[in-house]
Design a protein around this motif. Structure first.
Motif, PDB file in Angstrom:
ATOM      1  N   GLN A 283      -4.066  -8.176   5.445  1.00  0.00           N
ATOM      2  CA  GLN A 283      -3.335  -9.408   5.163  1.00  0.00           C
ATOM      3  C   GLN A 283      -3.918  -9.987   3.878  1.00  0.00           C
ATOM      4  OE1 GLN A 283      -0.975 -10.497   7.510  1.00  0.00           O
ATOM      5  NE2 GLN A 283      -0.276 -11.981   6.005  1.00  0.00           N
ATOM      6  N   VAL A 284      -3.109 -10.094   2.837  1.00  0.00           N
ATOM      7  CA  VAL A 284      -3.574 -10.600   1.547  1.00  0.00           C
ATOM      8  C   VAL A 284      -2.603 -11.672   1.070  1.00  0.00           C
ATOM      9  CG1 VAL A 284      -4.163 -10.010  -0.823  1.00  0.00           C
ATOM     10  CG2 VAL A 284      -4.556  -8.349   0.988  1.00  0.00           C
ATOM     11  N   GLN A 285      -2.969 -12.917   1.246  1.00  0.00           N
ATOM     12  CA  GLN A 285      -2.150 -14.051   0.795  1.00  0.00           C
ATOM     13  C   GLN A 285      -0.655 -13.851   1.021  1.00  0.00           C
ATOM     14  OE1 GLN A 285      -2.986 -15.270  -3.196  1.00  0.00           O
ATOM     15  NE2 GLN A 285      -4.946 -16.139  -2.641  1.00  0.00           N
ATOM     16  N   GLY A 286      -0.248 -13.793   2.246  1.00  0.00           N
ATOM     17  CA  GLY A 286       1.171 -13.653   2.545  1.00  0.00           C
ATOM     18  C   GLY A 286       1.431 -12.452   3.420  1.00  0.00           C
ATOM     19  N   PRO A 287       2.490 -11.710   3.108  1.00  0.00           N
ATOM     20  CA  PRO A 287       2.857 -10.567   3.933  1.00  0.00           C
ATOM     21  C   PRO A 287       1.750  -9.513   3.990  1.00  0.00           C
ATOM     22  CG  PRO A 287       4.607 -11.104   2.390  1.00  0.00           C
ATOM     23  CD  PRO A 287       3.413 -11.929   2.005  1.00  0.00           C
ATOM     24  N   SER A 288       1.687  -8.784   5.098  1.00  0.00           N
ATOM     25  CA  SER A 288       0.668  -7.742   5.229  1.00  0.00           C
ATOM     26  C   SER A 288       1.044  -6.525   4.388  1.00  0.00           C
ATOM     27  CB  SER A 288       0.477  -7.349   6.692  1.00  0.00           C
ATOM     28  OG  SER A 288       1.639  -6.776   7.217  1.00  0.00           O
ATOM     29  N   VAL A 289       0.014  -5.795   3.975  1.00  0.00           N
ATOM     30  CA  VAL A 289       0.204  -4.589   3.181  1.00  0.00           C
ATOM     31  C   VAL A 289      -0.420  -3.411   3.926  1.00  0.00           C
ATOM     32  CG1 VAL A 289       0.350  -5.730   0.937  1.00  0.00           C
ATOM     33  CG2 VAL A 289      -1.879  -5.045   1.824  1.00  0.00           C
ATOM     34  N   LEU A 290       0.079  -2.239   3.649  1.00  0.00           N
ATOM     35  CA  LEU A 290      -0.395  -1.016   4.274  1.00  0.00           C
ATOM     36  C   LEU A 290      -1.060  -0.152   3.214  1.00  0.00           C
ATOM     37  CD1 LEU A 290      -0.475   0.871   6.757  1.00  0.00           C
ATOM     38  CD2 LEU A 290       1.796   1.687   6.075  1.00  0.00           C
ATOM     39  N   LEU A 291      -2.344   0.113   3.421  1.00  0.00           N
ATOM     40  CA  LEU A 291      -3.093   0.986   2.524  1.00  0.00           C
ATOM     41  C   LEU A 291      -3.143   2.360   3.175  1.00  0.00           C
ATOM     42  CD1 LEU A 291      -4.911   1.385   0.014  1.00  0.00           C
ATOM     43  CD2 LEU A 291      -6.844   0.657   1.436  1.00  0.00           C
ATOM     44  N   MET A 292      -2.684   3.369   2.434  1.00  0.00           N
ATOM     45  CA  MET A 292      -2.627   4.730   2.972  1.00  0.00           C
ATOM     46  C   MET A 292      -3.215   5.713   1.970  1.00  0.00           C
ATOM     47  SD  MET A 292       1.341   4.811   4.262  1.00  0.00           S
ATOM     48  CE  MET A 292       1.212   6.426   4.966  1.00  0.00           C
ATOM     49  N   MET A 293      -3.735   6.800   2.482  1.00  0.00           N
ATOM     50  CA  MET A 293      -4.167   7.916   1.645  1.00  0.00           C
ATOM     51  C   MET A 293      -3.352   9.113   2.094  1.00  0.00           C
ATOM     52  SD  MET A 293      -6.320   8.476  -0.741  1.00  0.00           S
ATOM     53  CE  MET A 293      -7.681   9.396  -1.353  1.00  0.00           C
ATOM     54  N   VAL A 294      -2.540   9.645   1.178  1.00  0.00           N
ATOM     55  CA  VAL A 294      -1.639  10.749   1.503  1.00  0.00           C
ATOM     56  C   VAL A 294      -1.782  11.829   0.438  1.00  0.00           C
ATOM     57  CG1 VAL A 294       0.769  11.414   1.864  1.00  0.00           C
ATOM     58  CG2 VAL A 294       0.005   9.147   2.574  1.00  0.00           C
ATOM     59  N   ALA A 295      -2.182  13.008   0.857  1.00  0.00           N
ATOM     60  CA  ALA A 295      -2.319  14.156  -0.048  1.00  0.00           C
ATOM     61  C   ALA A 295      -3.156  13.816  -1.279  1.00  0.00           C
ATOM     62  CB  ALA A 295      -0.949  14.687  -0.444  1.00  0.00           C
ATOM     63  N   GLY A 296      -4.246  13.090  -1.046  1.00  0.00           N
ATOM     64  CA  GLY A 296      -5.145  12.745  -2.143  1.00  0.00           C
ATOM     65  C   GLY A 296      -4.704  11.574  -3.005  1.00  0.00           C
ATOM     66  N   HIS A 297      -3.598  10.932  -2.648  1.00  0.00           N
ATOM     67  CA  HIS A 297      -3.085   9.786  -3.406  1.00  0.00           C
ATOM     68  C   HIS A 297      -3.244   8.513  -2.580  1.00  0.00           C
ATOM     69  CE1 HIS A 297      -1.381  13.119  -5.517  1.00  0.00           C
ATOM     70  NE2 HIS A 297      -0.762  12.349  -6.389  1.00  0.00           N
ATOM     71  N   THR A 298      -3.747   7.475  -3.213  1.00  0.00           N
ATOM     72  CA  THR A 298      -3.885   6.178  -2.556  1.00  0.00           C
ATOM     73  C   THR A 298      -2.595   5.393  -2.765  1.00  0.00           C
ATOM     74  OG1 THR A 298      -6.230   6.209  -3.081  1.00  0.00           O
ATOM     75  CG2 THR A 298      -5.296   4.104  -2.400  1.00  0.00           C
ATOM     76  N   LEU A 299      -2.025   4.893  -1.684  1.00  0.00           N
ATOM     77  CA  LEU A 299      -0.769   4.142  -1.733  1.00  0.00           C
ATOM     78  C   LEU A 299      -0.970   2.770  -1.107  1.00  0.00           C
ATOM     79  CD1 LEU A 299       1.569   6.962  -0.396  1.00  0.00           C
ATOM     80  CD2 LEU A 299       1.183   6.353  -2.780  1.00  0.00           C
ATOM     81  N   LEU A 300      -0.391   1.763  -1.716  1.00  0.00           N
ATOM     82  CA  LEU A 300      -0.393   0.409  -1.175  1.00  0.00           C
ATOM     83  C   LEU A 300       1.051  -0.072  -1.174  1.00  0.00           C
ATOM     84  CD1 LEU A 300      -2.206  -1.944  -0.207  1.00  0.00           C
ATOM     85  CD2 LEU A 300      -2.132  -2.791  -2.553  1.00  0.00           C
ATOM     86  N   LEU A 301       1.563  -0.383   0.010  1.00  0.00           N
ATOM     87  CA  LEU A 301       2.949  -0.814   0.112  1.00  0.00           C
ATOM     88  C   LEU A 301       3.085  -1.919   1.141  1.00  0.00           C
ATOM     89  CD1 LEU A 301       4.722   1.456   2.512  1.00  0.00           C
ATOM     90  CD2 LEU A 301       2.980   2.547   1.153  1.00  0.00           C
ATOM     91  N   PRO A 302       4.181  -2.658   1.077  1.00  0.00           N
ATOM     92  CA  PRO A 302       4.396  -3.698   2.090  1.00  0.00           C
ATOM     93  C   PRO A 302       4.427  -3.061   3.476  1.00  0.00           C
ATOM     94  CG  PRO A 302       6.017  -3.878   0.321  1.00  0.00           C
ATOM     95  CD  PRO A 302       5.282  -2.587   0.114  1.00  0.00           C
ATOM     96  N   ASN A 303       3.825  -3.724   4.447  1.00  0.00           N
ATOM     97  CA  ASN A 303       3.829  -3.198   5.813  1.00  0.00           C
ATOM     98  C   ASN A 303       5.094  -3.631   6.532  1.00  0.00           C
ATOM     99  OD1 ASN A 303       2.886  -1.887   8.120  1.00  0.00           O
ATOM    100  ND2 ASN A 303       2.051  -3.788   8.927  1.00  0.00           N
ATOM    101  N   ARG A 304       6.219  -3.316   5.936  1.00  0.00           N
ATOM    102  CA  ARG A 304       7.501  -3.633   6.566  1.00  0.00           C
ATOM    103  C   ARG A 304       8.572  -2.692   6.041  1.00  0.00           C
ATOM    104  NH1 ARG A 304      11.200  -6.361   3.856  1.00  0.00           N
ATOM    105  NH2 ARG A 304      12.072  -7.361   5.683  1.00  0.00           N
ATOM    106  N   CYS A 305       9.372  -2.237   6.961  1.00  0.00           N
ATOM    107  CA  CYS A 305      10.498  -1.382   6.587  1.00  0.00           C
ATOM    108  C   CYS A 305      11.520  -2.228   5.827  1.00  0.00           C
ATOM    109  CB  CYS A 305      11.129  -0.788   7.846  1.00  0.00           C
ATOM    110  SG  CYS A 305      12.603   0.206   7.515  1.00  0.00           S
ATOM    111  N   PRO A 306      12.016  -1.746   4.699  1.00  0.00           N
ATOM    112  CA  PRO A 306      13.001  -2.526   3.944  1.00  0.00           C
ATOM    113  C   PRO A 306      14.345  -2.643   4.659  1.00  0.00           C
ATOM    114  CG  PRO A 306      12.657  -0.391   2.924  1.00  0.00           C
ATOM    115  CD  PRO A 306      11.669  -0.501   4.037  1.00  0.00           C
ATOM    116  N   HIS A 307      14.559  -1.862   5.709  1.00  0.00           N
ATOM    117  CA  HIS A 307      15.818  -1.904   6.450  1.00  0.00           C
ATOM    118  C   HIS A 307      15.889  -3.144   7.333  1.00  0.00           C
ATOM    119  CE1 HIS A 307      18.269  -0.405  10.060  1.00  0.00           C
ATOM    120  NE2 HIS A 307      19.137  -0.686   9.127  1.00  0.00           N
ATOM    121  N   GLN A 308      14.935  -3.303   8.284  1.00  0.00           N
ATOM    122  CA  GLN A 308      14.969  -4.466   9.170  1.00  0.00           C
ATOM    123  C   GLN A 308      13.599  -5.052   9.453  1.00  0.00           C
ATOM    124  OE1 GLN A 308      17.372  -3.971  12.669  1.00  0.00           O
ATOM    125  NE2 GLN A 308      19.236  -3.754  11.496  1.00  0.00           N
TER     126      GLN A 308
END
Length: 90
Positions: free
Chosen positions: A25-50
């Motif tokens: 949780q960083v000042q507002g909506p939660s974020v998801l930190l992931m490591m996938v195939a050696g790449h670090t990804l940071l994205l909103p922890n919410r599906c853009p659909h619903q």
């Protein structure tokens, strides 16, 4: 004109290994930190659909699948692959 930056330390690099997934949780909506195939990804922890949290989404071959409705998004582009609505992306 003044420019200010804020830096947040979310995790120690030595803890980031493939399949790492953590919500922050960083000042507002939660974020998801992931490591996938050696790449670090940071994205909103919410599906853009619903808005479902993606921390429990399944991941296969670089595609994140929403646990609620099965919307799949390619992590490489952020675009939905099978969304019923046009132009859904992270």
């Amino acid at each position: 004109m003044s420019c200010t930056s804020v830096v947040y330390c979310l995790e120690r690099v030595l803890n980031l290994n493939d399949d790492y997934r953590q919500v922050f949780q960083v000042q507002g909506p939660s974020v998801l930190l992931m490591m996938v195939a050696g790449h670090t990804l940071l994205l909103p922890n919410r599906c853009p659909h619903q808005g479902a949290g993606l921390h429990n989404a399944s991941l296969s071959s670089g595609v994140l699948r929403c646990p609620w409705h099965g919307i799949e998004c390619a992590l490489s582009t952020g675009r939905a692959l099978n969304a019923p609505c046009a132009n859904i992306e992270f």
